[in-house]
Write an enzyme that holds these catalytic residues in place. Structure first.
Site, PDB file in Angstrom:
ATOM      1  N   CYS A 167      -1.087  54.960 -10.439  1.00  0.00           N
ATOM      2  CA  CYS A 167      -0.101  55.504 -11.370  1.00  0.00           C
ATOM      3  C   CYS A 167       0.341  56.892 -10.919  1.00  0.00           C
ATOM      4  CB  CYS A 167      -0.696  55.569 -12.781  1.00  0.00           C
ATOM      5  SG  CYS A 167       0.416  56.272 -14.006  1.00  0.00           S
ATOM      6  N   CYS A 193       0.849  59.450 -13.663  1.00  0.00           N
ATOM      7  CA  CYS A 193      -0.422  59.974 -14.176  1.00  0.00           C
ATOM      8  C   CYS A 193      -0.995  61.050 -13.257  1.00  0.00           C
ATOM      9  CB  CYS A 193      -1.447  58.856 -14.307  1.00  0.00           C
ATOM     10  SG  CYS A 193      -0.951  57.448 -15.318  1.00  0.00           S
ATOM     11  N   ASP A 194      -0.899  60.841 -11.935  1.00  0.00           N
ATOM     12  CA  ASP A 194      -1.693  61.636 -10.997  1.00  0.00           C
ATOM     13  C   ASP A 194      -0.892  62.451  -9.982  1.00  0.00           C
ATOM     14  OD1 ASP A 194      -3.992  60.617 -12.177  1.00  0.00           O
ATOM     15  OD2 ASP A 194      -4.052  58.893 -10.842  1.00  0.00           O
TER      16      ASP A 194
END
Length: 307
Positions: free
Chosen positions: A135, A138-139
């Site tokens: 993701c 997300c990261d």
């Protein structure tokens, strides 16, 4: 046979939020999952959940569950083997690893989530959460001015490569074919982004590193030649596998296996609601899953009122 107003299938962010909202409304509900917490438990750091920057995935998952427990939510730690509808109620077959049991529910919030497709190569599982991610939204923030690889050739892979290009120093986009399966506009955008380097007709063989990702070993499918590329992170974007097999006979499912439902969670099957990653949506995040859980309880409450 045990009975409930709402059977919440799945103990991730969507299911636990649904449990909290159901408890607040004093609706009889039960959460069914073998291991409550969901995919977020796999995340090393979650830096985009409002008001909790830098929290670990494990801490956030536990916070969701603790909140639900404090509100009085009931949990059944078992798997759901089957769901069927009988007139105005649903019957769920449960299995706890030892024996079967059954649950009757007036409505079901299905929040079983999805599984990321894996590459199934050495180093992937061991380094997940330590440089291997599924993701970018997300990261990505953890890779400021670093070098990363994105593996895949569809819309998600190219969108993630473009997103990462605004943060990372260099993005290697690795695809096993000569052409991309993504939409033409995103292909054009990626093609004109200077710090994205495309590596075509190539497959990853191994992700290398001890405590964190250090490199990825690749093989050219045409020549068979192998090479190692140094990277700080690997983003795997080769698709998702929604867990919808047990409800595919009840509700409409799209060509990719997702339950067709909008933000209300209402499906084509009366009394069955879909929440979180398992439903058709553009953006799959903890915060959107939580919103789905709340919306589904609202929809279920309206449904129950009219039974």
């Amino acid at each position: 046979m045990k009975q409930t107003d709402i059977a919440i299938v799945g103990g991730g962010s969507a299911g636990l939020t649904a449990a909290i909202y159901a408890a607040r409304e004093q609706i009889d509900a039960v959460v069914i999952d073998e291991f409550a917490g969901g995919q977020i438990l796999q995340a090393d750091i979650v830096d985009n959940y409002p008001a909790l920057p830098g929290i670990s995935g494990g801490e956030l998952g536990e916070a969701f569950r603790s909140h639900a427990e404090e509100k009085g939510a009931e949990f059944l730690e078992c798997a759901v083997a089957a769901i069927d509808k009988n007139r105005d109620h649903f019957e769920l077959k449960l299995f706890d690893g030892m024996q079967e049991s059954f649950l009757q529910a007036k409505s079901v919030i299905y929040a079983a989530g999805c599984q990321h497709r894996h590459l199934n190569i050495p180093g992937e599982e061991r380094l997940t959460g330590h440089g291997v991610s599924y993701c970018a939204s997300c990261d990505a923030a953890f890779y400021q001015d670093k070098t990363v690889a994105v593996i895949g050739g569809g819309d998600t892979a190219l969108s993630e490569a473009w997103m990462l290009s605004r943060i990372a120093k260099t993005v290697y986009l690795i695809h096993r074919r000569d052409t991309f399966r993504a939409a033409a506009d995103i292909v054009e955008s990626v093609s004109h982004t200077k710090n994205i380097q495309m590596i075509m007709h190539t497959v990853p063989l191994e992700i290398l590193g001890e405590q964190s990702v250090q490199a990825v070993r690749l093989q050219d499918k045409t020549t068979g030649e192998q090479r190692t590329v140094s990277v700080d992170g690997v983003f795997v974007a080769v698709g998702m596998l929604p867990d919808t097999n047990i409800i595919s006979h009840l509700a409409n499912i799209d060509e990719n296996g997702y339950v067709i439902a909008d933000e209300t969670g209402i499906t084509s099957c009366a009394g069955l609601f879909a929440a979180g990653d398992v439903r058709t949506k553009q953006f799959r995040q903890v915060v959107t899953a939580a919103a789905d859980g709340a919306n589904c309880v609202n929809s279920a409450e309206c449904y129950l009122r009219n039974l």
